[in-house]
Scaffold this motif. Structure first.
Motif: not given
Ligand code: NAD
Length: 708
Positions: A320-324, A341-344, A401-403, A406-411, A426-430, A450-452
């Motif tokens: 639920g971060g910036l992108m979520g 929405i699921k967050d930790i 997070y971009e890891d 972590l993303k594999q464990s999400m799958v 996945s919204n991964t950027s890289s 991939h969103y912006f």
């Molecule tokens: P962020 O740090 O704002 O948010 C990540 C959220 O994920 C946090 O709220 C965190 O608590 C949560 N989280 C972590 N582990 C979790 C888990 N196991 N289960 C559920 N939630 C969990 O990051 P962001 O900027 O929103 O980026 C998220 C992804 O989007 C990344 O992969 C990033 O590369 C990608 N992205 C970011 C942007 C950008 O401009 N910020 C643009 C495009 C893509």
């Protein structure tokens, strides 16, 4: 008895009011076409010659639009300004005839009433519209590099006043029903169920509403030539500041309105037709129209031709971060799907909910939305720290997070906790999508989406298919991104995908230019003058200098040394200078000049530079933009993007490439591959191998090939 043709039907009624229905066959919405001129003329003739007709009501036979505009494809057939002037003059003549009918004429408006549609409605004596939220009125021609050529520049100021009309025509903004009422563009707003009845009554009463109440300031400014001069001068200044002189249409619009005020409507109309004709032939308008056609075409396409998407009824968002937060908002608000929405932790969830709250709250404050609608919208998004409520989701969008691990464990989690066949986007950027899918039981259901940032505003979504992604997964994801209001492009799974890959050399070159001693403002100004909304150095501050530095090694490893970011970036990051988010970057975010607009001069000493301007603005923009073009051509050649059109749209919607230039491929076509190769070669000799024109570009030059 009914008369007319397939598009226009005239039905006189016993009460003396004739109804004129517009229903363009084989079109989803009503659009005006050149060939209608004669048909409308016939009808007007008929109305005039029938003395039993005492009033006329014009309405639409389509439930989704009054008239959404004119068919602009007819302009592409005009080879000269003169031909386009003729079209405008033809429209003006018809609408003049309509206005001069001796009986009351009322437009009953439901749904979009735009461009030529509003010009038609304004030629009527009265207007009433439905309270539907689909009802919008406006003159958006400026967005296509054009102006309203059928009397719009003359009639709108009379109805809504000079300042309001300038604002509407120079921005193309659309008014909703209530705003149109407030602006006096319509005299009543009623439920659609009684729209026609009310319009008929208005035609029977024949009374036009008293003139607008004009306030003192408006009167002082608009009623005399000196006051108007102030308004026109101010409008011109604002336009030039905003467009950097790159868009000719706004100034021509001001010219038309001014002429109408100073020399009367006949002269005003003549100038309007002339200016319209001239604008149709400008490269700016041609590119903006190309862009319009491209996006219209894309709306109709499926992700994979012939493969139908599966309907998505509920989505799960991970993180639920910036992108979520942004993804949850566009899913609930635009796609109208419930979101889980699921967050930790609960902080993450409340962060995401706040994202939606803040946007909707603004709408309520501006009275674009009622509090009860806001509440309904908010209720569509709910949160959890486990996977409760995920069982019935059809699509998961992951933004943790971009890891990679972590993303594999999400799958794995999703395959375990959700229904069979669920799509994991996945919204991964890289990270490579194939690696995120590497341990999946069903890799065919894994895809990149991939969103912006900010997600609610940026129109592009990159959809990344890896080798095993199924066609159905692609089509479903594309369809859903469209429902979220995005324009998706399908790209290949390779480092940087498309947008970040072509952005990197552009930004890196700006940094190289800076490190060679060019002042920051000079660099940013050069690219803003070229047409970007912000300069590349400012962009680095906004995106985060650390983000740029993080992507670069990934691009270098997979694609080569030309992506190497300047080492000096490390110095910035060590200084915690990551841009706006750390309130420290190339620009000032703290202290007296904390406006993000003035350069933080201390960055120069940190980088060991004494800035002095040596380069021309032209060289600065060319070096940055041509590197972007070169990389875009590589992407097309490697099949990263499916075609040049997607590449142009992706660059305009994802990075803000100047729309009036049409994107890197349109730009390449307008310069010619030979010229671009020559320029790159010159820069290579001067500044290094990263300017090497790619093989595909050289081949284009040798064979005089174009992208379109
Ligand atoms: P962020 O740090 O704002 O948010 C990540 C959220 O994920 C946090 O709220 C965190 O608590 C949560 N989280 C972590 N582990 C979790 C888990 N196991 N289960 C559920 N939630 C969990 O990051 P962001 O900027 O929103 O980026 C998220 C992804 O989007 C990344 O992969 C990033 O590369 C990608 N992205 C970011 C942007 C950008 O401009 N910020 C643009 C495009 C893509």
């Amino acid at each position: 008895t009914q008369t007319g043709n397939s598009t226009f039907t005239l039905t006189p009624q016993d009460n003396g009011i004739a109804l004129l229905k517009i229903d363009v066959p084989n079109e989803t919405m009503n659009v005006l076409k050149a060939e209608f001129a004669e048909q409308i003329q016939d009808i007007l003739q008929q109305v005039k010659s029938d003395s039993s007709i005492t009033g006329l009501v014009i309405y639409s036979g389509k439930s989704n639009s009054f008239v959404a505009g004119a068919d602009i494809s007819m302009l592409d057939k005009c080879e000269t300004a003169e031909q386009a002037i003729e079209i405008a003059a033809g429209g003006q003549m018809i609408f003049n005839q309509l206005e001069q009918l001796p009986i009351p004429v009322v437009a009953a408006i439901n749904g979009p009433c735009l461009g030529g549609g509003l010009e038609l409605a304004m030629a009527c004596h009265m207007r009433v519209c439905s309270d539907s939220n689909k009802t919008v009125l406006g003159l958006p021609e400026v967005q296509l590099g054009l102006l309203p050529g059928s009397g719009g520049t003359q009639r709108l100021p009379k109805l809504v006043g000079l300042q309001k009309s300038l604002d509407m025509m120079l921005t193309g903004k659309q008014l909703r029903a209530k705003q149109a009422l407030k602006a006096d563009l319509v005299s009543d707003v009623v439920p659609n169920s009684v729209l026609l009845d009310v319009a008929i009554k208005m035609a029977q009463n024949g009374k036009r509403k008293a003139n607008r109440k004009v306030n003192f300031v408006e009167k002082a400014l608009e009623s005399n030539p000196w006051g108007r001069k102030i308004v026109f001068d101010q409008a011109t200044k604002t336009v030039l500041a905003k467009t950097k002189g790159n868009y000719p249409a706004p100034l021509k619009i001001i010219d038309c309105i001014r002429t109408g005020y100073e020399k009367g409507i006949t002269k005003g109309l003549a100038i309007e037709a002339n200016n319209f004709g001239d604008l149709t032939q400008t490269p700016e308008s041609k590119q903006l129209r190309n862009l319009f056609f491209a996006t219209t075409e894309m709306k109709k396409e499926q992700g994979v031709a012939g493969v139908a998407p599966v309907k998505v009824n509920k989505v799960g968002v991970l993180g639920g971060g910036l992108m979520g937060g942004g993804i949850a908002y566009v899913s609930a608000n635009n796609a109208k799907t419930p979101v889980r929405i699921k967050d930790i932790n609960h902080t993450g969830i409340s962060h995401a909910l706040k994202y939606s709250f803040d946007i909707l709250n603004k709408k309520v404050k501006r009275r674009f939305m009622s509090s009860s609608t806001m509440q309904k919208q908010l209720n569509m998004v709910t949160g959890t720290v486990d996977y409760s409520g995920f069982k019935d989701a059809d699509l998961i969008i992951e933004a943790v997070y971009e890891d990679l691990a972590l993303k594999q464990s999400m799958v794995a989690d999703i395959e375990e906790n959700c229904k069979d066949g669920i799509i994991f986007a996945s919204n991964t950027s890289s990270l490579p999508i194939n690696q995120i899918a590497a341990k999946a039981a069903k890799p065919e259901n894994v895809i990149g989406l991939h969103y912006f940032s900010p997600v609610d505003k940026m129109p592009l979504a990159e959809i990344i298919a890896h080798e095993k992604t199924s066609d159905e997964t692609i089509s479903t994801t594309v369809a859903y991104a469209k429902r979220q209001g995005k324009t998706p492009i399908v790209v290949k799974d390779k480092a940087g995908f498309y947008v970040n890959r072509i952005l990197a050399p552009y930004v890196n070159e700006a940094a190289n230019i800076l490190l060679a001693g060019e002042p920051i403002e000079k660099i940013d100004r050069a690219l803003v003058k070229f047409g970007f909304p912000v300069g590349p150095i400012k962009l680095l501050d906004e995106v985060g200098i650390d983000i740029g530095a993080k992507i670069s090694p990934i691009l270098v490893a997979e694609l080569g040394e030309r992506f190497k970011a300047p080492d000096a970036f490390d110095k910035l990051i060590d200084d915690n200078r990551k841009g706006r988010k750390t309130k420290k970057g190339f620009y000032n975010y703290v202290g007296k000049k904390a406006n993000g607009k003035d350069v933080d001069e201390s960055v120069y000493s940190l980088l060991g530079i004494q800035p002095t301007s040596k380069l021309t603005a032209e060289e600065i923009h060319q070096r940055c933009v041509l590197l972007m073009v070169n990389e875009a051509v590589r992407c097309l050649d490697e099949g990263i993007i499916r075609n040049a059109r997607d590449g142009d749209i992706g660059t305009i919607f994802g990075i803000g490439f100047p729309p009036f230039i049409g994107g890197p491929f349109r730009y390449l076509d307008s310069l010619g591959a030979t010229t671009v190769v020559e320029k790159l070669t010159t820069y290579k000799e001067k500044y290094g191998d990263h300017f090497e024109p790619c093989a595909a570009l050289v081949k284009m030059a040798e064979t005089s090939q174009t992208c379109y």
